[in-house]
Design a protein around this motif. Sequence first.
Motif, short mmCIF file in Angstrom:
data_model
loop_
_atom_site.label_atom_id
_atom_site.label_comp_id
_atom_site.label_asym_id
_atom_site.label_seq_id
_atom_site.Cartn_x
_atom_site.Cartn_y
_atom_site.Cartn_z
N MET A 1 41.15 57.05 36.76
CA MET A 1 39.72 56.96 35.74
C MET A 1 40.05 56.01 34.80
O MET A 1 41.03 56.10 33.98
CB MET A 1 39.57 58.32 35.25
N LEU A 2 38.99 55.06 34.72
CA LEU A 2 38.91 54.01 33.57
C LEU A 2 38.06 54.16 32.68
O LEU A 2 38.01 53.24 31.95
CB LEU A 2 38.86 52.66 34.39
N GLU A 3 37.22 55.34 32.63
CA GLU A 3 36.18 55.13 31.82
C GLU A 3 36.48 55.35 30.36
O GLU A 3 35.66 54.76 29.38
CB GLU A 3 35.21 56.45 31.98
N SER A 4 37.60 55.62 30.00
CA SER A 4 38.19 55.42 28.59
C SER A 4 39.02 54.27 28.14
O SER A 4 39.44 53.99 27.26
CB SER A 4 38.69 56.77 28.10
N SER A 5 39.15 53.32 29.27
CA SER A 5 40.06 52.22 29.08
C SER A 5 39.15 51.20 28.23
O SER A 5 37.95 51.04 28.52
CB SER A 5 40.33 51.63 30.30
N LYS A 6 39.84 50.85 27.24
CA LYS A 6 39.07 49.34 26.36
C LYS A 6 39.60 48.27 26.84
O LYS A 6 40.26 47.30 26.76
CB LYS A 6 39.63 49.39 25.00
N ALA A 7 38.68 47.86 27.90
CA ALA A 7 38.81 46.76 28.92
C ALA A 7 38.52 45.54 28.13
O ALA A 7 37.92 45.52 27.23
CB ALA A 7 38.05 46.58 30.09
N PHE A 8 39.23 44.36 28.15
CA PHE A 8 39.07 43.14 27.63
C PHE A 8 39.10 42.08 28.49
O PHE A 8 39.62 42.18 29.58
CB PHE A 8 40.16 42.89 26.64
N GLY A 9 38.37 40.78 27.95
CA GLY A 9 38.19 39.74 28.70
C GLY A 9 39.40 38.62 28.59
O GLY A 9 40.02 38.58 27.75
N SER A 10 39.74 37.78 29.39
CA SER A 10 40.54 36.43 29.20
C SER A 10 40.32 35.46 29.96
O SER A 10 39.38 35.43 30.92
CB SER A 10 42.00 37.12 29.47
N PHE A 11 40.52 34.30 29.42
CA PHE A 11 40.50 32.94 30.05
C PHE A 11 41.31 31.85 29.81
O PHE A 11 42.18 32.28 28.82
CB PHE A 11 38.96 32.28 29.98
N ALA A 12 41.47 30.94 30.74
CA ALA A 12 42.63 29.97 30.42
C ALA A 12 42.07 28.65 29.91
O ALA A 12 40.84 28.32 29.91
CB ALA A 12 43.23 29.77 31.78
N VAL A 13 42.97 28.06 29.16
CA VAL A 13 42.60 26.56 28.87
C VAL A 13 43.95 25.77 28.90
O VAL A 13 44.78 26.47 29.09
CB VAL A 13 42.33 26.65 27.20
N ASN A 14 43.64 24.53 29.11
CA ASN A 14 44.77 23.75 29.16
C ASN A 14 45.39 23.29 27.88
O ASN A 14 46.71 22.74 27.81
CB ASN A 14 44.34 22.40 29.84
N ASN A 15 44.98 23.46 26.61
CA ASN A 15 45.44 23.38 25.26
C ASN A 15 44.98 24.09 24.17
O ASN A 15 43.67 24.32 23.81
CB ASN A 15 45.12 21.97 24.90
#
Length: 128
Positions: A3-17
């Motif tokens: 169950m993931l309903e209590s998980s504090k999900a977060f986003g991420s993304f890449a950069v080259n610098n």
Amino acid sequence: MIMLESSKAFGSFAVNNLEEAKDFYTNTLGLKVTDHPMGLLELHTPSNQAIIIYPKPDHIPATFTILNFPVKNLEKTVDALIIKGVTFEQYTGQIQTNEKGISKSKHGPHIAWFKDPAGNILSLIEEG
């Protein structure tokens, strides 16, 4: 069952610098960015868990919006970022933008897209 309903999900993304990204997100956009001990950046916004920005030397930007910023006054925010050197995307196909890069569709919110130094597409979306 997991169950993931209590998980504090977060986003991420890449950069080259990372240094360019830190400068852009801090000084151009005015956001809080902190260094993470694992060699990453954390982008802090009032409503989220920190968003992780990680280095990827062979980064290829996505062709879609990776991060959206709701704003109360789109026109004023666009003007303020133009003064700071941000260039807004111009679209002429299914999505139409005006000379400032603002789309004022009858079928959705007013929105303007721009890119970070790594080529990631970001947007400003007018609230309400």
